[in-house]
Design a protein around this motif. Structure first.
Motif, PDB file in Angstrom:
ATOM      1  N   UNK A   1       0.811  -1.215   0.000  1.00 41.91           N
ATOM      2  CA  UNK A   1       0.000   0.000   0.000  1.00 41.91           C
ATOM      3  C   UNK A   1       0.843   1.262   0.000  1.00 41.91           C
ATOM      4  N   UNK A   2       2.150   1.183   0.282  1.00 43.31           N
ATOM      5  CA  UNK A   2       2.998   2.360   0.313  1.00 43.31           C
ATOM      6  C   UNK A   2       3.542   2.786  -1.032  1.00 43.31           C
ATOM      7  N   UNK A   3       3.219   2.075  -2.097  1.00 45.07           N
ATOM      8  CA  UNK A   3       3.780   2.384  -3.416  1.00 45.07           C
ATOM      9  C   UNK A   3       3.403   3.787  -3.876  1.00 45.07           C
ATOM     10  N   UNK A   4       2.167   4.177  -3.677  1.00 47.10           N
ATOM     11  CA  UNK A   4       1.734   5.509  -4.102  1.00 47.10           C
ATOM     12  C   UNK A   4       2.468   6.594  -3.312  1.00 47.10           C
ATOM     13  N   UNK A   5       2.699   6.340  -2.036  1.00 47.43           N
ATOM     14  CA  UNK A   5       3.424   7.316  -1.219  1.00 47.43           C
ATOM     15  C   UNK A   5       4.872   7.454  -1.693  1.00 47.43           C
TER      16      UNK A   5
ATOM     17  N   UNK B   1       5.085   8.521 -13.724  1.00 47.40           N
ATOM     18  CA  UNK B   1       5.291   7.293 -12.968  1.00 47.40           C
ATOM     19  C   UNK B   1       4.069   6.393 -13.089  1.00 47.40           C
ATOM     20  N   UNK B   2       4.316   5.131 -13.443  1.00 45.32           N
ATOM     21  CA  UNK B   2       3.269   4.116 -13.448  1.00 45.32           C
ATOM     22  C   UNK B   2       3.554   3.112 -12.335  1.00 45.32           C
TER      23      UNK B   2
ATOM     24  N   UNK C   1       3.732  -0.293 -17.650  1.00 46.55           N
ATOM     25  CA  UNK C   1       3.808   0.535 -18.847  1.00 46.55           C
ATOM     26  C   UNK C   1       2.453   1.163 -19.156  1.00 46.55           C
ATOM     27  N   UNK C   2       1.391   0.388 -18.994  1.00 45.63           N
ATOM     28  CA  UNK C   2       0.037   0.917 -19.215  1.00 45.63           C
ATOM     29  C   UNK C   2      -0.254   2.057 -18.243  1.00 45.63           C
ATOM     30  N   UNK C   3       0.120   1.883 -16.981  1.00 44.02           N
ATOM     31  CA  UNK C   3      -0.093   2.933 -15.986  1.00 44.02           C
ATOM     32  C   UNK C   3       0.750   4.167 -16.302  1.00 44.02           C
ATOM     33  N   UNK C   4       1.981   3.949 -16.770  1.00 46.61           N
ATOM     34  CA  UNK C   4       2.843   5.072 -17.128  1.00 46.61           C
ATOM     35  C   UNK C   4       2.254   5.838 -18.302  1.00 46.61           C
ATOM     36  N   UNK C   5       1.736   5.129 -19.292  1.00 43.78           N
ATOM     37  CA  UNK C   5       1.088   5.774 -20.430  1.00 43.78           C
ATOM     38  C   UNK C   5      -0.098   6.611 -19.953  1.00 43.78           C
ATOM     39  N   UNK C   6      -0.873   6.071 -19.028  1.00 43.11           N
ATOM     40  CA  UNK C   6      -2.013   6.794 -18.461  1.00 43.11           C
ATOM     41  C   UNK C   6      -1.525   8.060 -17.743  1.00 43.11           C
TER      42      UNK C   6
ATOM     43  N   UNK D   1       4.831  14.849 -15.571  1.00 42.47           N
ATOM     44  CA  UNK D   1       5.164  14.595 -14.175  1.00 42.47           C
ATOM     45  C   UNK D   1       4.042  14.000 -13.346  1.00 42.47           C
ATOM     46  N   UNK D   2       3.070  13.388 -13.970  1.00 44.12           N
ATOM     47  CA  UNK D   2       1.959  12.793 -13.228  1.00 44.12           C
ATOM     48  C   UNK D   2       2.275  11.362 -12.829  1.00 44.12           C
ATOM     49  N   UNK D   3       1.407  10.797 -12.008  1.00 46.48           N
ATOM     50  CA  UNK D   3       1.565   9.436 -11.511  1.00 46.48           C
ATOM     51  C   UNK D   3       0.220   8.729 -11.627  1.00 46.48           C
ATOM     52  N   UNK D   4       0.250   7.438 -11.954  1.00 48.74           N
ATOM     53  CA  UNK D   4      -0.980   6.645 -12.018  1.00 48.74           C
ATOM     54  C   UNK D   4      -0.719   5.260 -11.434  1.00 48.74           C
ATOM     55  N   UNK D   5      -1.682   4.778 -10.676  1.00 45.61           N
ATOM     56  CA  UNK D   5      -1.630   3.429 -10.121  1.00 45.61           C
ATOM     57  C   UNK D   5      -2.499   2.554 -11.013  1.00 45.61           C
ATOM     58  N   UNK D   6      -1.942   1.447 -11.498  1.00 53.26           N
ATOM     59  CA  UNK D   6      -2.643   0.567 -12.428  1.00 53.26           C
ATOM     60  C   UNK D   6      -3.908  -0.014 -11.815  1.00 53.26           C
TER      61      UNK D   6
END
Length: 81
Positions: free
Chosen positions: A5-9, A35-36, A55-60, A67-72
């Motif tokens: 659960x700490x990945x987003x942080x 960041x994906x 890679x899909x999350x990074x594309x998103x 400079x955005x971030x997405x969690x798959x």
């Protein structure tokens, strides 16, 4: 790719660090990273599957702006297919 659960942080902390300028010789350099993030799941048996989803999350994240971030999540895969 981080598990738990700490990945987003961790991703947010990384993004904050990337905002700070750094010096390269006499030049001031600014960088950004999209960041994906993929949280570990039992159905991942191959590294290729984890990398595909990261890679899909990074594309998103890139499509959301610099400079955005997405969690798959599975909806991202459905849109990609």
């Amino acid at each position: 790719v981080l598990e738990g659960s700490g990945a987003a942080e961790v991703g947010q902390a990384f993004r904050q660090e990337m905002k700070a300028p750094f010096y390269l010789g006499t030049s001031v350099v600014f960088a950004s990273a999209s960041i994906g993030i993929v949280n570990g799941r039992e159905e991942y048996h191959l590294a290729e599957d984890v990398l595909r989803d990261a890679d899909t999350a990074t594309y998103h994240a890139k499509s959301a702006g610099t400079g955005e971030m997405a969690v798959f999540d599975d909806r991202m895969r459905a849109r990609a297919v």
